[in-house]
Design an enzyme around this catalytic site. Structure first.
Site, PDB file in Angstrom:
ATOM      1  N   CYS A  24     -23.288  -7.693  40.415  1.00 36.90           N
ATOM      2  CA  CYS A  24     -22.448  -7.845  39.214  1.00 36.90           C
ATOM      3  C   CYS A  24     -22.635  -9.209  38.542  1.00 36.90           C
ATOM      4  O   CYS A  24     -22.206  -9.398  37.402  1.00 36.90           O
ATOM      5  CB  CYS A  24     -20.983  -7.638  39.564  1.00 36.90           C
ATOM      6  SG  CYS A  24     -20.641  -6.019  40.275  1.00 36.90           S
TER       7      CYS A  24
ATOM      8  N   HIS B  97     -16.655 -10.805  33.749  1.00 38.64           N
ATOM      9  CA  HIS B  97     -17.068  -9.557  34.395  1.00 38.64           C
ATOM     10  C   HIS B  97     -15.889  -8.585  34.393  1.00 38.64           C
ATOM     11  O   HIS B  97     -14.756  -8.961  34.688  1.00 38.64           O
ATOM     12  CB  HIS B  97     -17.518  -9.854  35.822  1.00 38.64           C
ATOM     13  CG  HIS B  97     -17.831  -8.622  36.609  1.00 38.64           C
ATOM     14  ND1 HIS B  97     -18.618  -7.605  36.113  1.00 38.64           N
ATOM     15  CD2 HIS B  97     -17.446  -8.233  37.857  1.00 38.64           C
ATOM     16  CE1 HIS B  97     -18.717  -6.652  37.020  1.00 38.64           C
ATOM     17  NE2 HIS B  97     -18.009  -7.001  38.077  1.00 38.64           N
TER      18      HIS B  97
ATOM     19  N   ASN C  99     -16.147  -0.570  35.935  1.00 41.01           N
ATOM     20  CA  ASN C  99     -17.023  -1.665  36.372  1.00 41.01           C
ATOM     21  C   ASN C  99     -18.471  -1.177  36.312  1.00 41.01           C
ATOM     22  O   ASN C  99     -18.859  -0.281  37.065  1.00 41.01           O
ATOM     23  CB  ASN C  99     -16.641  -2.062  37.805  1.00 41.01           C
ATOM     24  CG  ASN C  99     -17.443  -3.248  38.321  1.00 41.01           C
ATOM     25  OD1 ASN C  99     -18.469  -3.623  37.736  1.00 41.01           O
ATOM     26  ND2 ASN C  99     -16.986  -3.824  39.416  1.00 41.01           N
TER      27      ASN C  99
END
Ligand code: ACO
Length: 328
Positions: A121, A255, A285
């Site tokens: 990520c 994020h 996500n």
């Protein structure tokens, strides 16, 4: 005559999500058929996610290519003007060649540098940091930096603590050398001691067989705490490197993992909601695609204006994290 300082600037953004959107209610109904209980209420209140996009018939390359074409078009250049391609991904279409080389070929290019970055990520902020460094040396003029994922293919649909969290998509930017301010500072960090127990997909290929689990396994609460502490610290660090304070940041693109993570960091740094870009409700996500997807959303929705100071932040498995501060 003084030599102008070389900056790198983002000159175009693009994004792509697959056509299939799955709401929390739809997902809950599908999971119930397998005997897995969840609800829109649980997912929304614990994560802020309302829906996610799932790539049924699209590859990582399909998503990356569409996002890249849009970014290149908006940059007002042609694929042939790109001399460096970096793709951040955890879900490549194969072990090799790299997604960057596959993307290069799909764009009809030959000869320019192309490689992948694997920092899960945090991949996109890592890729941007690397691209900025390479362009600043003068060795490369214009880079295509992409985050692209089909995370849904790593999900164990019997594990409700992970399968509700993720989605698929891609975001891309074109950055180029510039005499005027663009990327101001960046910093990458990692701490591998958290290792596979905290967050992993521990599969590998051996002798023509996949060995290990091909599913994401996660200690959610540990990841939550690490994400909050690392991004809070990194935000302050990179502001300090640029000689500004957190209050000077106009737009924060964190994020997009969990709204509670975002809100907790915002609270610690004193960032008001109007400075914070939130798309986790729309995308879930999307790992390395999360920040460039959110960035493109912010640009196309008028949330980022010329002259704004913008902070991009990624964090994920490794643990790896980092921040990129730039003037828009
Ligand atoms: N639906 C309903 N109930 C659920 C679900 C679900 N989808 N998932 C877990 N539960 C249950 C658990 O079984 C548990 O039940 P119990 O009390 O009967 O045992 C209860 O909900 C609470 O579980 P917790 O794990 O304590 O829930 P928590 O509040 O910590 O939320 C979550 C879990 C959302 C995963 C949270 O820890 C989190 O977001 N962590 C960050 C993880 C993350 O974002 N990872 C992404 C990859 S890394 C990155 O991008 C930064």
């Amino acid at each position: 005559m003084s030599t102008p300082r070389i900056y790198t600037r983002i000159v175009g953004t693009g994004s792509c999500v697959p056509p299939r959107v799955v709401t929390n209610d739809e997902l809950a109904a599908e999971l119930a058929k397998r005997g897995v209980q969840t609800s829109d209420e649980w997912i929304r209140t614990r994560t802020g996610i309302c829906q996610r996009y799932i790539a049924e018939n699209m590859s990582t390359l399909d998503l990356a290519l569409a996002a890249s074409r849009q970014a290149i078009e908006r940059a007002g250049c042609a694929p042939a003007d790109i001399d460096l391609i970096i793709v951040a991904t955890t879900t490549p279409d194969g072990v090799f060649p790299s997604m960057a080389c596959r993307l290069q070929a799909a764009l009809g290019l030959k000869g320019c540098a192309a490689f992948d970055v694997q920092a899960v990520c945090a991949g996109y902020v890592y890729a941007m940091s690397v691209a900025d460094g390479l362009v600043r040396t003068g060795a490369y003029r214009r880079a295509l930096v992409v985050g692209a994922e089909v995370l849904s293919r790593l999900l164990d649909w019997d594990d409700r603590s992970t399968c509700v969290l993720f989605g698929d998509g891609a975001g891309a930017v074109v950055i180029e050398a510039s005499d005027s301010e663009g990327i101001l500072a960046h910093r990458m960090h990692a701490d591998g001691s958290f290792g596979v127990e905290t967050l992993s997909c521990d599969a590998r290929i051996e002798h023509n067989a996949v060995v290990g689990t091909g599913f994401i396994r996660m200690n959610g609460q540990q990841v939550f705490k690490l994400a909050v502490s690392s991004l809070t610290e990194s935000f302050r660090e990179v502001c300090g490197m640029a000689g500004i304070t957190p209050e000077d940041v106009d737009v924060w693109v964190p994020h997009q993992a969990n709204i509670r993570i975002i809100e907790m960091i915002a609270h610690r740094l004193g960032l008001p909601p109007e400075k914070t870009v939130v798309t986790v409700n729309l995308h879930g996500n999307t790992s390395a695609a999360s920040v460039p997807l959110a960035l493109d959303w912010a640009v196309t929705h008028g949330r980022i204006k010329p002259g704004n100071t913008v902070m991009l932040q990624g964090v994920g498995a490794g643990m790896a994290w980092g921040s990129v501060l730039l003037r828009w």
